[in-house]
Design an enzyme around this catalytic site. Structure first.
Site, PDB file in Angstrom:
ATOM      1  N   THR A  86      -1.757   1.095   6.650  1.00  0.00           N
ATOM      2  CA  THR A  86      -1.105   0.168   5.719  1.00  0.00           C
ATOM      3  C   THR A  86      -0.760  -1.105   6.484  1.00  0.00           C
ATOM      4  O   THR A  86      -0.523  -1.070   7.688  1.00  0.00           O
ATOM      5  CB  THR A  86       0.167   0.776   5.100  1.00  0.00           C
ATOM      6  N   GLY A  87      -0.754  -2.220   5.786  1.00  0.00           N
ATOM      7  CA  GLY A  87      -0.408  -3.478   6.435  1.00  0.00           C
ATOM      8  C   GLY A  87      -1.433  -4.547   6.113  1.00  0.00           C
ATOM      9  O   GLY A  87      -2.099  -4.497   5.080  1.00  0.00           O
ATOM     10  N   ARG A 143     -10.631 -11.269  -2.939  1.00  0.00           N
ATOM     11  CA  ARG A 143     -10.398 -10.743  -1.591  1.00  0.00           C
ATOM     12  C   ARG A 143     -10.372  -9.200  -1.575  1.00  0.00           C
ATOM     13  O   ARG A 143      -9.808  -8.560  -2.439  1.00  0.00           O
ATOM     14  CB  ARG A 143      -9.084 -11.321  -1.094  1.00  0.00           C
ATOM     15  N   VAL A 144     -10.992  -8.608  -0.543  1.00  0.00           N
ATOM     16  CA  VAL A 144     -10.969  -7.148  -0.382  1.00  0.00           C
ATOM     17  C   VAL A 144     -10.202  -6.814   0.887  1.00  0.00           C
ATOM     18  O   VAL A 144     -10.458  -7.384   1.943  1.00  0.00           O
ATOM     19  CB  VAL A 144     -12.413  -6.589  -0.278  1.00  0.00           C
ATOM     20  N   GLY A 145      -9.262  -5.898   0.778  1.00  0.00           N
ATOM     21  CA  GLY A 145      -8.488  -5.449   1.932  1.00  0.00           C
ATOM     22  C   GLY A 145      -9.050  -4.164   2.516  1.00  0.00           C
ATOM     23  O   GLY A 145     -10.202  -3.787   2.269  1.00  0.00           O
ATOM     24  N   ASP A 146      -8.237  -3.483   3.275  1.00  0.00           N
ATOM     25  CA  ASP A 146      -8.702  -2.289   3.997  1.00  0.00           C
ATOM     26  C   ASP A 146      -8.722  -1.013   3.157  1.00  0.00           C
ATOM     27  O   ASP A 146      -9.472  -0.086   3.455  1.00  0.00           O
ATOM     28  CB  ASP A 146      -7.782  -2.044   5.194  1.00  0.00           C
ATOM     29  N   THR A 178       0.818  -1.226   0.000  1.00  0.00           N
ATOM     30  CA  THR A 178       0.000   0.000   0.000  1.00  0.00           C
ATOM     31  C   THR A 178       0.846   1.267   0.000  1.00  0.00           C
ATOM     32  O   THR A 178       1.922   1.320   0.585  1.00  0.00           O
ATOM     33  CB  THR A 178      -0.929   0.039   1.240  1.00  0.00           C
TER      34      THR A 178
HETATM   35  N1  GLY Z   1      -3.398  -3.123   3.189  1.00  0.00           N
HETATM   36  C1  GLY Z   1      -3.669  -3.575   1.904  1.00  0.00           C
HETATM   37  C2  GLY Z   1      -4.446  -4.791   1.851  1.00  0.00           C
HETATM   38  O1  GLY Z   1      -4.532  -5.517   2.832  1.00  0.00           O
HETATM   39  O2  GLY Z   1      -5.011  -5.067   0.834  1.00  0.00           O
END
Ligand code: GLY
Length: 275
Positions: A201-202, A179-182, A151
């Site tokens: 981020t992470g 998959r969906v991240g943050d 990120t």
């Molecule tokens: N932080 C980015 C993700 O997990 O997709």
């Protein structure tokens, strides 16, 4: 009358990865030059984010990590302190998803995903890697490594007090295509309200479970604790230590601050208040 001094902070992703501090500073300089010449926080945040998306060392845009099926899918989000938000999820062939997200800020629909997002972007002539012959290169993720450096994020403040947070990613490495991240989820990967913003981020799953950016925002606002202390609280109390996570924040005055439990390059700039 209180004078608001323009500022910017950017991060280049939490987690082990190539050294990328110098690359990050190029983006911060870009935002600084926009803000110094009277540009808006929106322009500064977007253009700095585009520089990071175009640099293959970062997991965003061109350098996005490859998913388990070999695809490269990009997410991005943007939020303005006045309440506007735009986000895109899992875009194919899109080296600069932040520009698409920014175009959503003034639309009735503020979030788009997958093929529909790409179609909408094509109708507005956003860069399409397939058409331009400029495929996102993609980085090979490692099933056994946590992430390759995840990120990018930028927060900019201009002299009107407008604050803007922009984030972009290819997602964590070795994740499946759906998959969906943050990053595209308001309150998780980012939050901006009035003249205060936070970006994360992470590991997206850990950040999403914690609603991390919003929780840290609320702590700064309601408890009046410093940016640094509030971000440290967020990482130490809301995130398990085995998950690499970092945060940046910028308020109505002073420079930005970054805090992480792992390697996370970050850089900040604030205009000279005496000029
Ligand atoms: N932080 C980015 C993700 O997990 O997709």
């Amino acid at each position: 009358m209180e004078i608001i001094v323009p500022a910017v902070i950017a991060h280049g992703g939490a987690g082990p990865g190539p050294k990328r501090q110098k690359n990050l500073e190029i983006a911060v300089q870009k935002a600084a030059s926009i803000l110094s010449s009277g540009g808006t926080a929106l322009e500064a945040a977007v253009e700095a984010c585009v520089i990071l998306e175009d640099d293959p060392v970062f997991n965003a845009g061109t350098g996005s990590v490859i998913r388990t099926d070999g695809s490269v899918l990009t997410d991005a989000s943007i939020q303005v302190g006045d309440g506007r938000v735009g986000f895109v999820i899992a875009m194919e062939d899109t080296p600069n998803p932040i520009r698409v997200a920014a175009d959503l800020l003034d639309e009735e629909i503020n979030g788009l995903t997958s093929a529909g997002a790409r179609l909408w972007a094509d109708q507005r002539s956003h860069l399409n890697a397939k058409v331009e012959g400029r495929s996102p290169e993609g980085q090979i993720g490692d099933e056994n490594a946590e992430i390759t450096g995840d990120t990018v994020g930028v927060i900019a403040r201009d002299n009107t007090g407008m604050i803007v947070v922009a984030t972009s990613t290819g997602g964590c490495s070795y994740r499946p295509p759906g998959r969906v991240g943050d990053v595209p989820l308001p309150g998780s990967g980012f939050w901006a309200e009035d003249c205060l913003a936070v970006a994360a981020t992470g590991i997206g799953e850990a950040i999403t479970r914690a609603l991390l950016s919003n929780k840290v925002y609320e702590r700064i606002k309601n408890k009046g604790t410093s940016l640094e202390e509030s971000m440290r609280w967020g990482i130490d109390t809301l995130i398990s230590p085995e998950h690499s996570v970092g945060l940046i924040a910028l308020g109505p005055n002073g420079p930005g601050i970054g805090v992480s439990n792992t390697d996370m390059p970050w850089a900040t700039w604030e205009a000279d208040s005496n000029k």
